[in-house]
Write an enzyme that holds these catalytic residues in place. Structure first.
Site, short mmCIF file in Angstrom:
data_model
loop_
_atom_site.label_atom_id
_atom_site.label_comp_id
_atom_site.label_asym_id
_atom_site.label_seq_id
_atom_site.Cartn_x
_atom_site.Cartn_y
_atom_site.Cartn_z
N LYS A 14 -16.93 -40.83 -28.92
CA LYS A 14 -17.13 -40.32 -27.55
C LYS A 14 -18.49 -39.65 -27.38
O LYS A 14 -19.17 -39.85 -26.40
CB LYS A 14 -16.11 -39.21 -27.18
CG LYS A 14 -14.68 -39.56 -27.21
CD LYS A 14 -13.82 -38.40 -26.71
CE LYS A 14 -13.82 -37.17 -27.60
NZ LYS A 14 -13.27 -37.35 -28.93
N ARG A 89 -8.32 -30.96 -23.42
CA ARG A 89 -7.67 -31.34 -24.68
C ARG A 89 -6.16 -31.14 -24.62
O ARG A 89 -5.46 -31.44 -25.56
CB ARG A 89 -8.17 -30.45 -25.82
CG ARG A 89 -9.55 -30.77 -26.38
CD ARG A 89 -9.47 -31.85 -27.42
NE ARG A 89 -10.15 -31.66 -28.68
CZ ARG A 89 -11.45 -31.73 -28.92
NH1 ARG A 89 -12.31 -31.83 -27.95
NH2 ARG A 89 -11.91 -31.65 -30.15
N ARG A 123 -19.26 -39.10 -41.19
CA ARG A 123 -20.19 -38.48 -40.24
C ARG A 123 -21.05 -37.41 -40.92
O ARG A 123 -20.57 -36.60 -41.69
CB ARG A 123 -19.42 -37.85 -39.08
CG ARG A 123 -20.31 -37.04 -38.15
CD ARG A 123 -19.71 -36.87 -36.80
NE ARG A 123 -18.47 -36.13 -36.80
CZ ARG A 123 -17.72 -35.93 -35.71
NH1 ARG A 123 -18.09 -36.46 -34.56
NH2 ARG A 123 -16.61 -35.24 -35.79
N ARG A 156 -19.89 -31.57 -40.98
CA ARG A 156 -19.21 -30.51 -40.24
C ARG A 156 -18.03 -30.00 -41.06
O ARG A 156 -17.33 -30.79 -41.68
CB ARG A 156 -18.68 -31.07 -38.91
CG ARG A 156 -19.71 -31.09 -37.81
CD ARG A 156 -19.27 -31.84 -36.57
NE ARG A 156 -17.90 -31.55 -36.11
CZ ARG A 156 -17.40 -32.01 -34.97
NH1 ARG A 156 -18.13 -32.77 -34.18
NH2 ARG A 156 -16.17 -31.71 -34.61
N ARG A 167 -6.69 -32.34 -37.13
CA ARG A 167 -7.25 -32.72 -35.83
C ARG A 167 -6.57 -33.96 -35.25
O ARG A 167 -6.34 -34.04 -34.05
CB ARG A 167 -8.76 -32.97 -35.98
CG ARG A 167 -9.51 -31.65 -36.20
CD ARG A 167 -10.90 -31.88 -36.73
NE ARG A 167 -11.77 -32.48 -35.77
CZ ARG A 167 -12.81 -33.25 -36.09
NH1 ARG A 167 -13.07 -33.53 -37.35
NH2 ARG A 167 -13.57 -33.74 -35.16
P1 AMP Z 1 -15.26 -31.75 -31.02
O1 AMP Z 1 -16.70 -31.60 -31.31
O2 AMP Z 1 -14.97 -32.19 -29.61
O3 AMP Z 1 -14.54 -32.59 -32.05
O4 AMP Z 1 -14.62 -30.28 -31.11
C1 AMP Z 1 -14.66 -29.56 -32.34
C2 AMP Z 1 -13.64 -28.45 -32.31
O5 AMP Z 1 -13.94 -27.53 -31.25
C3 AMP Z 1 -12.20 -28.87 -32.04
O6 AMP Z 1 -11.54 -29.33 -33.20
C4 AMP Z 1 -11.62 -27.58 -31.50
O7 AMP Z 1 -11.39 -26.64 -32.54
C5 AMP Z 1 -12.76 -27.06 -30.65
N1 AMP Z 1 -12.69 -27.57 -29.26
C6 AMP Z 1 -13.56 -28.41 -28.64
N2 AMP Z 1 -13.20 -28.65 -27.38
C7 AMP Z 1 -12.03 -27.96 -27.20
C8 AMP Z 1 -11.13 -27.82 -26.11
N3 AMP Z 1 -11.33 -28.46 -24.94
N4 AMP Z 1 -10.04 -27.02 -26.29
C9 AMP Z 1 -9.81 -26.37 -27.44
N5 AMP Z 1 -10.61 -26.47 -28.51
C10 AMP Z 1 -11.71 -27.26 -28.40
#
Ligand code: AMP
Length: 209
Positions: A14, A89, A123, A156, A167
């Site tokens: 994404k 989310r 990644r 990461r 996740r």
């Molecule tokens: P991402 O980069 O989108 O994979 O997000 C990394 C981490 O940030 C996720 O695993 C969550 O811990 C947190 N996170 C990102 N977006 C959200 C969201 N909309 N709601 C809650 N936690 C989020």
């Protein structure tokens, strides 16, 4: 004014697609993950509160995410439209988003679980410019170094195996129900996320027409 949500499991690509499309449309790419990681790096109170949840692969509490996103959505550039990546989310976030702004389109990126795990585990990111690589499918020109600024690439914390499992489970339980939510409102378009970034980008462009 395009107001688009990018929906899909972690590792589906994404962020890569949102970066490309945001440049083409001239609207900001709003990634709540990136906003939260910046808050963690800056050691703000919000970042410190979010960090433990993120490193473990759990969702950050809704109020924290809404706060950081609400501030970003209020910036002048988001008035022209935006691509939301990683938000909402869960259903509570989707309902709160509907109270803040209208959404025109939701793109749902789909990929088999085995490929998601491969993409996440491979990644690597540049801590300086946030460019994203993959050691198998999108390696940097010089091993372990960012093409743009030469910084040593890192993994990461939440791309380690234990956090990946959490996740994917969080996605299935909390985020996947949003597919039904947006399908009912007629906003959902599915995108096959297999193949190269260029192949997927072509499908995204088709879905916009
Ligand atoms: P991402 O980069 O989108 O994979 O997000 C990394 C981490 O940030 C996720 O695993 C969550 O811990 C947190 N996170 C990102 N977006 C959200 C969201 N909309 N709601 C809650 N936690 C989020």
């Amino acid at each position: 004014m395009p107001r688009i949500v990018f929906l899909g499991p972690p590792g589906v690509g994404k962020g890569t697609q949102a970066t490309t499309l945001a440049q083409q449309l001239g609207v900001p790419h709003l990634s709540t993950g990136d906003l939260l990681r910046a808050a963690v790096a800056a050691r703000t109170p919000l970042g410190l509160e979010a960090q433990g949840h993120m490193d473990a692969g759990r969702l950050v509490p809704d109020d924290l995410v809404l706060k950081i996103l609400g501030e970003r959505l209020a910036a002048p550039d988001a008035a022209r439209g935006f691509l939301l990546d990683g938000f909402p989310r869960n259903l509570a976030q989707a309902e709160r988003l509907a109270g803040i702004t209208t959404i025109d389109l939701v793109l749902s990126f789909e990929l088999p679980a085995k490929l998601l795990i491969e993409r996440l585990a491979g990644r690597r990111v540049c801590p300086t410019c946030q460019s994203v690589y993959n050691i198998v499918t999108r390696p940097p020109k010089v091993e372990g170094k960012c093409d743009r600024d030469g910084t040593a690439l890192v993994q990461r914390p939440d791309d380690r195996p234990e956090a990946i499992t959490t996740r994917l489970a969080v996605y299935a339980e909390q985020t996947a129900p949003l597919l039904g939510f947006y399908r009912k409102s007629g906003l959902l378009r599915s995108i096959d996320a297999a193949g190269t970034p260029d192949e997927v980008a072509a499908r995204v462009r088709n879905a916009l027409h």
